[in-house]
Scaffold this active site. Structure first.
Site: not given
Length: 437
Positions: A17-18, A110, A134, A137, A192, A210, A312
């Site tokens: 996804t990322v 994380k 970055e 978190v 979702g 985190k 997301g």
């Protein structure tokens, strides 16, 4: 647009996804990124688990995909490694190898940073390389860089945050509709927001990781996930939500990191994650849906609020891209990002010494002397009562008590002693109260 300078070469580990969003943003914003950096960015390889998987219409040459992540990391023509796979191993091996070889690393991992960030920072120092994270978190919210750089001249005393969108959505839904935890979780899953296995979110593991990263940066001390007191929010009920409303409060799953003296007066750090009631006047009370927010308190700067989408693919990819730009600029100029600041070496204060307040709901026998007996237990444990509210009669008698601030150990002992009282039929709920006097 041509900069005339050779491209900064990127290797991407993970294309889910990322990772997919990172590829798209690199393509869609290529011209602007070249202008900002002073040289183009070029993806020279993408490591994936399965080569044949359908990946939509990603704007990338399929020949760049490989299942040999370590081989990609070791390639001489790679300048920056971007890791969005997650987990501890093999990610730790890949990133340690890259950093020791002097390659910049951008990661959103994380779990790895919270468990063993020390080894990554040591490898970065050994190789003279950049380590950016970055995106680990609060997604797209610019939070870690302000802690690491903008507030480096100040003294941060406390960080309080909502850093998990799934649990915030669930609690916000319960507050808005009166639904129970199970119903709100089901809604979050359908929309979702919650994974098929929501354990990491609802039991606080994600927030604890985190919190460790935030505390490490804020207090210049290495903090791991194992140092964080963690309590999930599966026990929060519709009755708790209703009781919070009667007090002018709402319930949030909070990460709280605080610097201050321990029981001996020594400067130390307390880090915890748990559900808590906070007054509606608190800046975090109005953070709803799946949004994240972090409230930072510093001696000179005062209170600061960071708010936005914390999860997301696209928001997280935005944070990753920001780190890629910083790392690429450093490569071109021959400079490095600020190195790890862990000079303080502050000890971790146990949860028992954390000062908080409790909201305790008791099912009690409705007879004379009940309140005196209950009050005696609080007095024996040196806990002061702020408010008492009784509702119902006979078998439905309920006593709701809110304490003044006290060490968590004293409050916990009070609850255990109340449990042993014959007049207490059951303890319906125990919640901490934060953000009030």
């Amino acid at each position: 647009m041509s900069s005339g300078k050779p491209a900064v070469r990127l290797a991407l580990l993970g294309c889910g996804t990322v990772g997919s969003e990172v590829v798209r943003l690199l393509h869609d914003q290529a011209e602007d990124l070249t202008a900002r950096i002073g040289a183009p960015l070029e993806v020279v390889g993408v490591a994936v688990r399965r080569l044949g998987r359908e990946r939509g219409n990603l704007p990338i040459d399929p020949a760049l995909f490989t299942t040999d992540a370590l081989g990609l990391v070791k390639r001489d023509d790679v300048d920056v490694i971007i890791e969005v796979v997650g987990g501890i191993e093999p990610a730790r091996t890949w990133l340690t190898e890259a950093l020791r070889a002097g390659k910049s690393v951008v990661t959103a991992n994380k779990a790895l940073l919270a468990e063993d960030g020390a080894s990554l920072h040591d490898a970065a120092a050994e190789g003279g390389a950049d380590l950016y994270y970055e995106a680990s978190v609060a997604g797209a919210i610019p939070l870690l860089r302000p802690l690491r750089e903008s507030l480096h001249g100040d003294r941060v005393t406390r960080v309080t945050g909502i850093v998990n969108g799934t649990t915030n959505f669930i609690l916000s839904s319960m507050d808005a509709t009166g639904a129970g935890f199970g119903e709100a979780l089901e809604e979050a899953t359908e929309l979702g927001y919650a994974e098929a296995d929501p354990t990491a979110d609802v039991e606080g593991f994600d927030a604890a990781a985190k919190a460790a990263i935030l505390a490490s940066l804020a207090f210049h001390t290495r903090v791991t996930a194992a140092d964080v007191f963690r309590e999930g929010m599966t026990g929060v009920t519709a009755a708790d939500i209703a009781s919070a409303k009667e007090m002018g409060c709402t319930i949030k799953l909070l990460c709280i990191a605080q610097r201050g003296p321990d029981s001996t007066g020594q400067e130390s750090v307390s880090v915890r994650v748990h559900p808590a009631m906070i007054p509606l006047s608190h800046p975090l009370a109005g953070v709803g849906d799946a949004f994240n927010a972090v409230f930072v308190e510093a001696e000179a700067a005062g209170p600061l609020m960071f708010y936005g989408r914390g999860a997301g693919g696209t928001p997280t990819a935005s944070a990753v891209l920001g780190d890629i730009v910083a790392a690429a600029r450093n490569r071109l100029s021959g400079t490095r990002a600020p190195s790890e600041s862990a000079y303080a070496h502050l000890p971790i204060r146990p949860i028992g010494e954390a000062v908080t307040r409790y909201h305790i709901s008791l099912d009690v026998a409705d007879k004379q002397g009940v309140l005196a007996s209950v009050a005696g237990v609080f007095a024996d444990n040196e806990v002061s009562i702020a408010t008492v509210r009784q509702s119902g009669r006979d078998e439905d008698a309920t006593l709701v008590i809110v304490t003044h601030g006290a060490p968590d150990a004293n409050l916990h002992a009070t609850v255990e002693d109340l449990r042993a009282l014959p007049i207490v039929r059951s303890i319906a709920s125990v919640l901490r109260v934060e953000g009030g006097s």
